[in-house]
Design an enzyme around this catalytic site. Structure first.
Site, PDB file in Angstrom:
ATOM      1  N   ASP A  71       0.851  -1.185   0.000  1.00 46.56           N
ATOM      2  CA  ASP A  71       0.000   0.000   0.000  1.00 46.56           C
ATOM      3  C   ASP A  71       0.887   1.235   0.000  1.00 46.56           C
ATOM      4  O   ASP A  71       1.661   1.449   0.946  1.00 46.56           O
ATOM      5  CB  ASP A  71      -0.907  -0.014   1.239  1.00 46.56           C
ATOM      6  CG  ASP A  71      -2.040   0.996   1.158  1.00 46.56           C
ATOM      7  OD1 ASP A  71      -2.166   1.667   0.112  1.00 46.56           O
ATOM      8  OD2 ASP A  71      -2.789   1.119   2.142  1.00 46.56           O
ATOM      9  N   ASP A 131      -2.831   2.443  -6.039  1.00 45.83           N
ATOM     10  CA  ASP A 131      -1.823   2.524  -4.981  1.00 45.83           C
ATOM     11  C   ASP A 131      -1.751   1.299  -4.072  1.00 45.83           C
ATOM     12  O   ASP A 131      -1.042   1.326  -3.067  1.00 45.83           O
ATOM     13  CB  ASP A 131      -2.050   3.772  -4.127  1.00 45.83           C
ATOM     14  CG  ASP A 131      -3.419   3.793  -3.457  1.00 45.83           C
ATOM     15  OD1 ASP A 131      -4.266   2.974  -3.812  1.00 45.83           O
ATOM     16  OD2 ASP A 131      -3.618   4.638  -2.574  1.00 45.83           O
ATOM     17  N   GLU A 132      -2.456   0.227  -4.401  1.00 51.02           N
ATOM     18  CA  GLU A 132      -2.333  -0.958  -3.566  1.00 51.02           C
ATOM     19  C   GLU A 132      -2.604  -2.224  -4.372  1.00 51.02           C
ATOM     20  O   GLU A 132      -3.317  -2.212  -5.367  1.00 51.02           O
ATOM     21  CB  GLU A 132      -3.269  -0.890  -2.354  1.00 51.02           C
ATOM     22  CG  GLU A 132      -4.733  -0.819  -2.685  1.00 51.02           C
ATOM     23  CD  GLU A 132      -5.625  -0.855  -1.449  1.00 51.02           C
ATOM     24  OE1 GLU A 132      -5.320  -1.624  -0.503  1.00 51.02           O
ATOM     25  OE2 GLU A 132      -6.618  -0.121  -1.424  1.00 51.02           O
TER      26      GLU A 132
END
Length: 373
Positions: A26, A120-121
């Site tokens: 993350d 983003d993850e």
């Protein structure tokens, strides 16, 4: 922290559930961190990515801003009130997507079992990895180091034997942290958590749980499966098993998104159109941010409505082209909502989804095309 093989073969020629090695990576305050990286004047200052207008919403907040209570999905006016020195920056989704692809290329050096959740993850299954590395922890450390070296950004990572625990672990030592939850730790770790920390438990569900005397993972674990299903429907089984540290969902690299959506359950049932309109705005903001970030558009909008008796209805509309703006998405959603009112029963949940997805760069000739997110 110690790690090792999570378990042995289950006797049927394949790894058992606890033998998986899953990493959840993350990025830390991704959008805001990119802006601070690219503009030195923003470093060390409270930054919000999003619009500063009255109807604006924070898409991401730097850690300096979070100290004041500024969070993503917060109304910009509220964020400004909490942090008068807050600096608003317009999002640059093209830049975020390019960096996200750069990060996924790093992931691909270790495994092909990559399940992106957003820009983003992502989850990675490194049980069998390309480097034959025995320790998932070392892979997570290597990935974080490469991300820092190649992008100048920091990432947090969680390592465990399933997706639920890996995601919990990645949040445990943010920012720029790494945490491991082993099979021996898993059930005890879950028992100590407040129910708000469970992925999939929003504010309204947490409030309902607390009304039933369920405040921690241990309280949830003490509940019978039938009790949870009676009160939470299909989600009850999920709560039952994760309260025991069990999550058998595999990492799915080939997951095809047929639709994307956002929804919210309310503390108090809604009855009036204006109240529902107000409640839809943050839902639409969240959904459109995802569309922008992923670079996708869709041709079908579906409105979901759950009543106080838990009955659910949906209404949808398809258009010839794509929904190309947040305002257009709102207009269609309201057109779907109006004929459904007034209702005798109050509304406890509203949701909006977009399907028939295409890339935002598609020329419009691929009707019904599905894309990987």
């Amino acid at each position: 922290m110690t790690t090792g093989p999570f378990s042995k073969d289950d006797g049927r020629g394949r790894p058992g559930a606890e033998s998986r090695k899953v990493i959840h990576v993350d990025m830390d305050a991704f959008y805001a961190s990119v802006e601070q990286r690219d503009n030195p004047d923003l470093r060390g200052k409270p930054v919000a990515v999003g619009g500063a207008s009255r109807r604006g919403v924070v898409a991401a907040a730097s850690y300096e801003a979070r100290k004041f209570g500024v969070r993503s999905a917060m109304a910009s006016v509220t964020a400004s009130r909490k942090c008068p020195e807050l600096i608003f920056v317009k999002p640059r989704f093209d830049a975020y997507r390019a960096i996200s692809q750069q990060i996924r290329m790093i992931f691909a050096q270790y495994t092909d079992l990559i399940e992106p959740l957003s820009l983003d993850e992502a989850y990675l299954d490194v049980t069998q990895n390309k480097l034959a590395a025995p320790l998932a922890t070392q892979i997570a450390e290597d990935i974080r180091a490469k991300i820092r070296a190649e992008t100048g950004l920091t990432a947090s990572a969680g390592v465990s034997y399933n997706k639920f625990l890996a995601k919990l672990a990645s949040d445990y030592r943010k920012p720029d942290g790494l945490f491991v939850i082993t099979p021996k730790m898993g059930p005890v770790f879950v028992e100590s958590l407040a129910v708000e920390r469970f992925h999939g438990v929003g504010p309204a569900t947490a409030a309902k749980m607390k009304g039933l005397g369920i405040e921690t993972g241990a309280d949830l674990k003490a509940c019978a499966l039938r009790f949870l299903e009676n009160h939470f429907g299909k989600a009850g089984a999920y709560y039952y098993w994760v309260a025991r540290g069990i999550d058998e969902r595999p990492v799915r690299p080939d997951r095809i998104r047929k639709s994307i959506g956002a929804e919210n359950t309310f503390f108090d049932d809604l009855a009036e159109f204006e109240a529902m309109h107000d409640a839809l705005r943050p839902i639409l903001d969240k959904l459109w941010r995802h569309c922008e970030g992923a670079g996708i558009r869709g041709r079908t909008v579906t409105l979901k409505m759950k009543f106080s008796d838990f009955r659910i209805i949906t209404r949808g509309r398809s258009i010839s082209g794509c929904v190309n703006s947040r305002d257009e998405l709102e207009a269609i959603s309201l057109d779907l909502l109006r004929p459904l009112l007034p209702r005798v029963l109050g509304v406890r949940l509203l949701g909006v989804s977009i399907s028939n997805l295409v890339s935002s760069e598609d020329d419009g000739g691929g009707a019904g095309q599905m894309i990987l997110l």
